[in-house]
Scaffold this motif. Structure first.
Motif, PDB file in Angstrom:
ATOM      1  N   GLN A 174      -8.289  56.094  46.112  1.00 21.32           N
ATOM      2  CA  GLN A 174      -7.702  56.930  47.165  1.00 21.32           C
ATOM      3  C   GLN A 174      -6.181  56.906  47.105  1.00 21.32           C
ATOM      4  O   GLN A 174      -5.527  57.946  47.105  1.00 21.32           O
ATOM      5  CB  GLN A 174      -8.129  56.407  48.548  1.00 21.32           C
ATOM      6  N   ALA A 175      -5.625  55.692  47.034  1.00 20.00           N
ATOM      7  CA  ALA A 175      -4.173  55.544  47.114  1.00 20.00           C
ATOM      8  C   ALA A 175      -3.490  56.166  45.894  1.00 20.00           C
ATOM      9  O   ALA A 175      -2.463  56.843  46.018  1.00 20.00           O
ATOM     10  CB  ALA A 175      -3.804  54.057  47.217  1.00 20.00           C
ATOM     11  N   LEU A 176      -4.057  55.951  44.721  1.00 21.29           N
ATOM     12  CA  LEU A 176      -3.402  56.441  43.503  1.00 21.29           C
ATOM     13  C   LEU A 176      -3.521  57.955  43.381  1.00 21.29           C
ATOM     14  O   LEU A 176      -2.543  58.638  43.066  1.00 21.29           O
ATOM     15  CB  LEU A 176      -3.992  55.758  42.254  1.00 21.29           C
ATOM     16  N   THR A 177      -4.723  58.490  43.643  1.00 25.51           N
ATOM     17  CA  THR A 177      -4.866  59.944  43.533  1.00 25.51           C
ATOM     18  C   THR A 177      -4.169  60.642  44.705  1.00 25.51           C
ATOM     19  O   THR A 177      -3.716  61.772  44.574  1.00 25.51           O
ATOM     20  CB  THR A 177      -6.351  60.380  43.451  1.00 25.51           C
ATOM     21  N   GLY A 178      -4.056  59.916  45.822  1.00 27.32           N
ATOM     22  CA  GLY A 178      -3.308  60.471  46.958  1.00 27.32           C
ATOM     23  C   GLY A 178      -1.830  60.605  46.619  1.00 27.32           C
ATOM     24  O   GLY A 178      -1.198  61.618  46.937  1.00 27.32           O
ATOM     25  N   ALA A 179      -1.294  59.610  45.933  1.00 28.11           N
ATOM     26  CA  ALA A 179       0.135  59.634  45.595  1.00 28.11           C
ATOM     27  C   ALA A 179       0.411  60.601  44.446  1.00 28.11           C
ATOM     28  O   ALA A 179       1.429  61.299  44.438  1.00 28.11           O
ATOM     29  CB  ALA A 179       0.606  58.222  45.216  1.00 28.11           C
ATOM     30  N   VAL A 180      -0.489  60.610  43.480  1.00 28.80           N
ATOM     31  CA  VAL A 180      -0.287  61.463  42.286  1.00 28.80           C
ATOM     32  C   VAL A 180      -1.576  62.265  42.059  1.00 28.80           C
ATOM     33  O   VAL A 180      -2.484  61.825  41.354  1.00 28.80           O
ATOM     34  CB  VAL A 180       0.019  60.584  41.035  1.00 28.80           C
ATOM     35  N   GLU A 222      -2.523  64.653  40.257  1.00 34.34           N
ATOM     36  CA  GLU A 222      -3.000  65.013  38.910  1.00 34.34           C
ATOM     37  C   GLU A 222      -3.544  63.823  38.126  1.00 34.34           C
ATOM     38  O   GLU A 222      -4.003  63.977  36.986  1.00 34.34           O
ATOM     39  CB  GLU A 222      -1.903  65.734  38.105  1.00 34.34           C
ATOM     40  N   LEU A 223      -3.512  62.641  38.726  1.00 37.11           N
ATOM     41  CA  LEU A 223      -4.061  61.463  38.071  1.00 37.11           C
ATOM     42  C   LEU A 223      -5.559  61.677  37.797  1.00 37.11           C
ATOM     43  O   LEU A 223      -6.285  62.140  38.657  1.00 37.11           O
ATOM     44  CB  LEU A 223      -3.885  60.240  38.987  1.00 37.11           C
ATOM     45  N   GLU A 224      -5.973  61.349  36.578  1.00 38.99           N
ATOM     46  CA  GLU A 224      -7.392  61.502  36.204  1.00 38.99           C
ATOM     47  C   GLU A 224      -8.069  60.138  36.198  1.00 38.99           C
ATOM     48  O   GLU A 224      -7.478  59.162  35.724  1.00 38.99           O
ATOM     49  CB  GLU A 224      -7.496  62.081  34.786  1.00 38.99           C
ATOM     50  N   LEU A 225      -9.297  60.085  36.680  1.00 38.08           N
ATOM     51  CA  LEU A 225     -10.071  58.853  36.564  1.00 38.08           C
ATOM     52  C   LEU A 225     -10.828  58.910  35.240  1.00 38.08           C
ATOM     53  O   LEU A 225     -11.383  59.948  34.890  1.00 38.08           O
ATOM     54  CB  LEU A 225     -11.066  58.729  37.721  1.00 38.08           C
ATOM     55  N   VAL A 250      -7.521  54.925  34.485  1.00 35.85           N
ATOM     56  CA  VAL A 250      -6.966  56.199  34.959  1.00 35.85           C
ATOM     57  C   VAL A 250      -6.068  56.779  33.869  1.00 35.85           C
ATOM     58  O   VAL A 250      -5.789  56.116  32.868  1.00 35.85           O
ATOM     59  CB  VAL A 250      -6.134  56.016  36.249  1.00 35.85           C
ATOM     60  N   SER A 251      -5.628  57.999  34.075  1.00 38.95           N
ATOM     61  CA  SER A 251      -4.665  58.575  33.138  1.00 38.95           C
ATOM     62  C   SER A 251      -3.677  59.446  33.878  1.00 38.95           C
ATOM     63  O   SER A 251      -4.043  60.173  34.804  1.00 38.95           O
ATOM     64  CB  SER A 251      -5.385  59.407  32.074  1.00 38.95           C
ATOM     65  N   LEU A 252      -2.443  59.333  33.456  1.00 40.42           N
ATOM     66  CA  LEU A 252      -1.395  60.228  33.944  1.00 40.42           C
ATOM     67  C   LEU A 252      -1.188  61.237  32.805  1.00 40.42           C
ATOM     68  O   LEU A 252      -0.448  60.951  31.854  1.00 40.42           O
ATOM     69  CB  LEU A 252      -0.125  59.402  34.201  1.00 40.42           C
TER      70      LEU A 252
END
Ligand code: PLP
Length: 379
Positions: free
Chosen positions: A274-280, A282-285, A297-299
């Motif tokens: 939640q926190a990572l995809t909320g902040a960014v 376009e972040l892919e799991l 994950v991937s940026l």
């Protein structure tokens, strides 16, 4: 002050383990082979510590041999198994996403005339048991399958592999690299149906330099090291008592809080998603990691090496894959057949019982800054 989110690479030694090592070094430092009281006390303690680690695996103490690390256990298990089965065939089955300790050992055996089938994962990092069934042959002498993948957190179908071997009636022994599974997901070697199981201390808050190999009763591996006959004659050399003491203490503590830690890490992982995809956004799991402590994950579009260094400068530690890759692209993420943009930006985030939401928040902020600042730098 830093935020450590790379617990699949190694973990900090927990205080109970450090204390146990200190006592073994400064108070109970006798040689377990010595016949006077200082030695016999050390021998008695090694016996207790072996029982502690065996209890963590749910096996008999006699089925456990202490090693120096997971890599040693993997090498020994694989070479030992094919040696045991040398008259029965020269075919090995493993997966394309094993740790280098397994893959490099298999490659070495290929150079000696063995044929190795590498099972490929699907795009989510899962291994299909049907593929294993199809790969088994009458001359398959070993199946080596890890329990939890160290870069994805996927749980592999080891118990299904055991059933498939039985069904196929081939002579294969089953080795399981459980270095990332031990005290992270519930299992016993018996439930898995494995003949050989590798574990390592430094992934469970014991020091580096200690591990263990489970050898099912009845599997007669040749000695790894010949000498004074320690470890049931299988691995001679004066026992590393302080390492073993610490390993046992870490296992005792890890067992005592297993359920709590499991749930805590699972919740933290969900929070991280939640926190990572909320902040960014376009972040892919990456992958279908069910283990509670590993999140891939991937940026997309950003080189993971650059992001890892950027985060490190901010005191946030994650990795671009297994610590053993040393800058080379990860064979695990590559095996998923991901688009290059996602592959290049792959990052592994891994937790332990002492990782906090603040650590995750710091990573989220760091990734956001990386996305903004590195983008500016590149464009
Ligand atoms: N197997 C797996 C799945 C691992 O993650 C590791 C370490 O990263 C190893 C084996 C090697 O263990 P060690 O570092 O104790 O040699």
């Amino acid at each position: 002050m830093f935020h450590y989110l790379d617990n699949a690479a190694t973990t900090p030694v927990r205080p109970e383990a450090a204390q146990a090592a200190l006592e073994a070094m400064t108070r109970d430092w006798g040689n377990p082979s010595s016949r006077y009281a200082l030695g016999t006390r050390a021998a008695a303690q090694v016996k207790l510590w072996r029982s502690d680690v065996a209890a963590g695996l749910g096996c008999a103490p006699e089925e456990l041999v202490f090693t120096s690390c997971g890599t040693e256990g993997d090498n020994w298990a694989i070479r030992g198994a094919v040696e045991l089965n040398r008259r029965r065939g020269k075919h090995i089955v493993t997966t394309a996403i094993e740790h280098a300790a397994v893959l490099e050992t298999c490659k070495g055996l290929e150079r000696q005339g063995y044929e190795v089938t590498y099972l490929k994962p699907d795009r989510r990092g899962n291994i299909n048991p049907a593929d294993l069934e199809a790969a088994l042959r009458p001359d398959t002498v070993l199946v080596s399958m890890m329990l939890v993948n160290n870069e994805l957190g996927t749980v592999l179908p080891v118990a299904e592999a055991a059933r498939a071997i039985k069904k196929a009636g081939c002579p294969a022994l089953l080795h399981c690299d459980a270095v990332q599974g031990f005290l992270k997901v519930p299992f016993t070697p018996r439930e898995l149906g494995a003949d050989l199981v590798t574990v390592s201390g430094h992934k469970i808050h014991a020091p580096k330099g200690i591990g263990a190999l489970y050898i099912r009763r009845g599997v007669k591996l040749l000695p790894l090291i010949c000498g004074g006959g320690q470890e049931g004659g299988l691995r001679s050399g004066t026992e590393a008592t302080s390492q073993i003491a610490a390993f046992a203490a870490a296992v005792r503590a890890g067992r005592a809080s297993f359920e709590r830690d499991y749930k805590y890490m699972l919740d933290l992982k969900a929070y991280a998603v939640q926190a990572l995809t909320g902040a960014v956004p376009e972040l892919e799991l990456i992958g279908d990691g069910r283990a509670p402590h590993i999140l891939a994950v991937s940026l997309p579009g950003f080189k993971s090496e650059v992001v890892v260094r950027f985060l490190s400068d901010r005191g946030v530690y994650v990795s671009s894959g297994s610590a053993c890759h040393k800058g080379k692209p990860s064979h695990v993420y590559a095996a998923l057949g991901l688009p290059k943009k996602i592959l290049d930006g792959a990052l592994r985030v891994s937790f332990s019982y002492d990782t906090t939401r603040e650590d995750v928040d710091a990573l989220a902020q760091g990734l956001l800054a990386a996305r903004n600042e590195l983008f500016t730098a590149l464009s």
